[in-house]
Design an enzyme around this catalytic site. Structure first.
Site, PDB file in Angstrom:
ATOM      1  N   LYS A   1      40.225  47.622  37.039  1.00  0.00           N
ATOM      2  CA  LYS A   1      40.510  47.820  38.369  1.00  0.00           C
ATOM      3  C   LYS A   1      41.588  49.374  38.443  1.00  0.00           C
ATOM      4  O   LYS A   1      41.563  49.909  39.420  1.00  0.00           O
ATOM      5  CB  LYS A   1      41.151  46.699  39.197  1.00  0.00           C
ATOM      6  CG  LYS A   1      39.668  45.796  39.345  1.00  0.00           C
ATOM      7  CD  LYS A   1      38.812  46.136  40.142  1.00  0.00           C
ATOM      8  CE  LYS A   1      37.565  45.164  40.679  1.00  0.00           C
ATOM      9  NZ  LYS A   1      36.556  45.610  41.691  1.00  0.00           N
TER      10      LYS A   1
ATOM     11  N   TYR B   1      39.736  42.688  33.354  1.00  0.00           N
ATOM     12  CA  TYR B   1      39.801  42.859  34.757  1.00  0.00           C
ATOM     13  C   TYR B   1      40.882  43.856  35.457  1.00  0.00           C
ATOM     14  O   TYR B   1      40.423  44.923  36.073  1.00  0.00           O
ATOM     15  CB  TYR B   1      39.723  41.524  35.616  1.00  0.00           C
ATOM     16  CG  TYR B   1      39.487  41.545  37.180  1.00  0.00           C
ATOM     17  CD1 TYR B   1      38.303  41.812  37.686  1.00  0.00           C
ATOM     18  CD2 TYR B   1      40.408  41.521  38.034  1.00  0.00           C
ATOM     19  CE1 TYR B   1      38.015  41.950  39.182  1.00  0.00           C
ATOM     20  CE2 TYR B   1      40.368  41.469  39.292  1.00  0.00           C
ATOM     21  CZ  TYR B   1      39.149  41.609  39.936  1.00  0.00           C
ATOM     22  OH  TYR B   1      39.030  41.743  41.306  1.00  0.00           O
TER      23      TYR B   1
END
Ligand SMILES: NC(=O)c1ccc[n+]([C@@H]2O[C@H](COP(=O)([O-])OP(=O)(O)OC[C@H]3O[C@@H](n4cnc5c(N)ncnc54)[C@H](OP(=O)(O)O)[C@@H]3O)[C@@H](O)[C@H]2O)c1
Length: 206
Positions: free
Chosen positions: A135, A131
Site C-alpha cells: 500500500k 500488505y
C-alpha cells in the site's frame, strides 16, 4: 463494476444497480478485455482501484517479517501494486477522453510510514510486511501518476478499519462508512485535489 467472478459480480451489481465487466487485475488479458468492453460501452470517467488482498500465511496470520518470502510478498504485490499498474495502464487512454477524469486508489492507513513508525499510532502494532509495503507502493504510484497526468485527479484513500472479508469482518466500521471517502474522492471536480492521501477526516501524513 469489475469482478473476477461473474456470478459474484452479477449479484453485487444487482444490489447496486450497476453493470459488470469481468476483471481479474492480476491477468493482462482479462484487464485488456475489460478495457475494450468499457470503451465499447461508452468510456470511463472514474476509475476506482479497489481490488486488494492482505495476504495470509498458512495459519491465517499476516505475512510478517519472518514469513516474508519473495513469493509470499510477490503474491500480495501482484494484486495490490501490479494490479493498480496494469489496470491504470489499460484504462488511462479511456480516462484521457473524459472531460473530468478521476482515479481513486484504495490504499490503507497502514501505507503511512509516519503512522506505522509512530509508537502512539494504532498502526504501529501491525506486524505484517507485505500488505503495508504494497500500500505504500500504491501511495507512491498515486503521487507519480498524478504529476504525470495533471488533467486527471488521482488520489489515494484510507477507508478505515472496515468489517469486510479482508479482515474476517473484524473491522469496526460498516462498509458504508468505509466507502464514504472513496465515494467522496470519486466525485472531485477538475479543481479538486490530486496526488494526495486522505481519510474521511482529511489529508494523512505519508
Ligand atoms: N477492510 C479494511 O479494513 C480495509 C482498510 C484499509 C484498506 N482496505 C482496502 O480496501 C479495498 C477493498 O477491500 P475490502 O476490505 O472490501 O476487502 P474484500 O471484502 O476482501 O474485498 C476485496 C475485493 O477485491 C477483489 N479482488 C481480489 N483480488 C482480485 C483480482 N485479482 N481481480 C479482481 N478483483 C479482485 C475481491 O474479489 P472476490 O470477491 O472475487 O474475492 C473482493 O471483491 C482493498 O484494496 C483493501 O486493501 C480495506
Amino acid at each position: 463494476m469489475g469482478s473476477r467472478d461473474a456470478e459474484r459480480g452479477r449479484l453485487a451489481a444487482e444490489r447496486l444497480g450497476a453493470r459488470t465487466v469481468l476483471l481479474d487485475v492480476t491477468d493482462d488479458a482479462s484487464v485488456a478485455a475489460a478495457a475494450r468492453t468499457v470503451a465499447a460501452d461508452g468510456g470511463l470517467d472514474v476509475l476506482i482501484n479497489n481490488a486488494g488482498v492482505e495476504g495470509r500465511t498458512g495459519d491465517a496470520g499476516v505475512i510478517g517479517a519472518a514469513d516474508a518470502t519473495a513469493d509470499a510478498v510477490r503474491r500480495v504485490f501482484e494484486t495490490n501494486v501490479f494490479g493498480v499498474v496494469r489496470v491504470s495502464h489499460a484504462f488511462l487512454p479511456l480516462l484521457q477522453r473524459s472531460a473530468a477524469p478521476v482515479v481513486v486508489n484504495v490504499s490503507s492507513g497502514l501505507a503511512s510510514l509516519s503512522h506505522v513508525s509512530d509508537p502512539d499510532s494504532p498502526a504501529y502494532g501491525y506486524p505484517g510486511v507485505a500488505y503495508p509495503a504494497s500500500k505504500a507502493a500504491v501511495n507512491m504510484l498515486t503521487v507519480q501518476y498524478a504529476k504525470a497526468f495533471p488533467n486527471i485527479r488521482i488520489n489515494a484513500v484510507e477507508p478505515g478499519y472496515t468489517a469486510t472479508d479482508l479482515n474476517a469482518h473484524t473491522g469496526t466500521q460498516t462498509v458504508e462508512e468505509g466507502a464514504e471517502i472513496i465515494v467522496r474522492m470519486a466525485q472531485v471536480g477538475p479543481d479538486g485535489p490530486t496526488g494526495g492521501y486522505f481519510d474521511v477526516s482529511g489529508p494523512l501524513p505519508w
